[in-house]
Design a protein around this motif. Structure first.
Motif, PDB file in Angstrom:
ATOM      1  N   UNK A  54     -42.571  -8.213 -32.008  1.00 19.83           N
ATOM      2  CA  UNK A  54     -41.175  -8.181 -31.558  1.00 19.83           C
ATOM      3  C   UNK A  54     -40.262  -9.141 -32.313  1.00 19.83           C
ATOM      4  N   UNK A  55     -40.825 -10.148 -32.972  1.00 14.69           N
ATOM      5  CA  UNK A  55     -40.001 -11.199 -33.577  1.00 14.69           C
ATOM      6  C   UNK A  55     -39.035 -10.703 -34.657  1.00 14.69           C
ATOM      7  N   UNK A  56     -39.443  -9.847 -35.585  1.00  8.69           N
ATOM      8  CA  UNK A  56     -38.475  -9.381 -36.597  1.00  8.69           C
ATOM      9  C   UNK A  56     -37.288  -8.655 -35.972  1.00  8.69           C
ATOM     10  N   UNK A  85     -42.927 -15.918 -38.305  1.00  3.98           N
ATOM     11  CA  UNK A  85     -41.804 -16.859 -38.182  1.00  3.98           C
ATOM     12  C   UNK A  85     -41.463 -17.486 -39.533  1.00  3.98           C
ATOM     13  N   UNK A  86     -42.475 -17.922 -40.266  1.00  2.00           N
ATOM     14  CA  UNK A  86     -42.224 -18.554 -41.567  1.00  2.00           C
ATOM     15  C   UNK A  86     -41.601 -17.561 -42.544  1.00  2.00           C
ATOM     16  N   UNK A  87     -42.015 -16.302 -42.478  1.00  3.58           N
ATOM     17  CA  UNK A  87     -41.430 -15.280 -43.346  1.00  3.58           C
ATOM     18  C   UNK A  87     -39.977 -14.998 -42.970  1.00  3.58           C
ATOM     19  N   UNK A 105     -30.762 -19.940 -40.279  1.00  2.00           N
ATOM     20  CA  UNK A 105     -30.394 -20.271 -38.906  1.00  2.00           C
ATOM     21  C   UNK A 105     -31.607 -20.336 -37.978  1.00  2.00           C
ATOM     22  N   UNK A 106     -32.728 -19.843 -38.467  1.00  2.00           N
ATOM     23  CA  UNK A 106     -33.953 -19.874 -37.664  1.00  2.00           C
ATOM     24  C   UNK A 106     -34.673 -21.203 -37.848  1.00  2.00           C
ATOM     25  N   UNK A 107     -35.052 -21.817 -36.755  1.00  2.00           N
ATOM     26  CA  UNK A 107     -35.829 -23.053 -36.762  1.00  2.00           C
ATOM     27  C   UNK A 107     -37.010 -22.855 -35.828  1.00  2.00           C
ATOM     28  N   UNK A 108     -38.060 -23.611 -35.997  1.00  3.24           N
ATOM     29  CA  UNK A 108     -39.257 -23.307 -35.219  1.00  3.24           C
ATOM     30  C   UNK A 108     -40.116 -24.536 -34.972  1.00  3.24           C
TER      31      UNK A 108
END
Length: 317
Positions: free
Chosen positions: A15-17, A51-53, A60-63
């Motif tokens: 679901x993440x993408x 997530x890293x990809x 804007x994505x941080x994790x």
């Protein structure tokens, strides 16, 4: 920065993408400056690789990645520590929460003046084994807390930044965020009907056991909220009442014994009266409760590592 989105996740690689692309479309369409904190709660699938990809394509994505699974509340706690947006949005990663709700949730905080806005999944796409316990839990929480919301456990919520910086989420207290905010002094709490989608990938990570744990957490929160910093008010009061009941009972028994002796009535040992032992037990219990209050005052909320979690990796900046 306008908005920070915090997304706790566990094994949600499919679901993440779609979720991050959906959030980006909404933000771009409304000209919001934003960040998304993806909190990987010890996933055992390829969630972190995904997530890293995704981060390589969207700055804007941080994790944050936990070394093991802690739960949703620790994930929110870590996310709240790192956010910087004027409005903070929380949502689940399973695509059941719609990012299209973000603009209105943002407006209700910025323009309507709410401190917290909780989503209400009026029409749910969940099995009955999940919806019935949820209805019961919400009814009990409304009654106990005095906060008139329909859906306390909805993952889709918006907060003023100082709200998330002022509350401490631990254990499984994510179910009681409105109550935590209320105890922190933020009483302008609103509700918005939100769209709820059927789960597209994977399976629900929650079972019937959350009905019991949710109720226990609610009781714990009510106790901590009212007596966490003054436990002597509870234990001391109970101890004093129980002790006095026993003490005056002993006085009464002793008085009746003296009266019987003074009037040459038939002799009866005090120890033959069952109320004598009940009175002694009450005095002992009262003393124990009173002492418990003193000890609780010393240790109340003093755990230094209650919110200490092992973090494997952080992606930001």
């Amino acid at each position: 920065m306008d908005i920070s989105v915090v997304v706790p996740l566990f094994n949600e690689e499919e679901s993440l993408p779609e979720l991050t692309a959906w959030i980006d479309r909404v933000m771009q369409a409304n000209n919001f400056s934003y960040e998304v904190w993806l909190i990987d709660d010890g996933s055992t699938d390829n969630s972190w690789k995904v997530i890293t990809e995704l981060r390589a394509k969207n700055a804007n994505l941080k994790a944050v990645k936990f070394q093991r699974n802690y739960g949703k509340s620790p994930a929110l706690f870590v996310g709240f520590k790192r956010v910087s947006g004027e409005v903070v949005i929380t949502m689940d990663a399973d695509l059941q929460d719609s990012p299209d709700e973000i603009p209105e949730l943002y407006r209700m905080i910025k323009e309507d003046g709410f401190d917290l806005v909780s989503g209400w999944k009026q029409k749910r796409h969940d099995p009955i084994g999940k919806t019935l316990p949820s209805k019961f839990f919400n009814a009990v929480t409304r009654k106990v807390s005095g906060i008139h919301l329909h859906d306390f456990n909805c993952g889709l919520k918006s907060y003023r930044l100082n709200v998330v910086k002022s509350i401490e989420v631990y254990g499984d207290m994510h179910r009681h965020m409105p109550l935590l905010a209320k105890w922190a002094g933020f009483k302008n709490i609103g509700e918005k009907v939100v769209e709820h989608h059927a789960r597209k990938y994977g399976y629900s990570k929650f079972g019937l056991s959350r009905l019991i744990t949710g109720f226990l957490d609610l009781m714990s929160l009510m106790f901590v909220g009212k007596f966490g910093k003054r436990p002597m008010h509870l234990f001391g009061t109970l101890g004093t009442i129980v002790f006095l009941v026993g003490f005056f009972s002993i006085l009464y028994i002793g008085g009746t014994k003296l009266y019987a002796l003074a009037n040459h009535m038939p002799k009866q040992l005090v120890t033959e009266n069952p109320w004598f032992y009940i009175s002694l037990t009450s005095m002992v219990l009262g003393t124990i409760l009173f002492n418990t209050g003193f000890l609780a005052e010393l240790v109340a909320r003093s755990s230094a590592d209650r919110n200490s979690y092992l973090i494997e990796t952080v992606l930001e900046g």
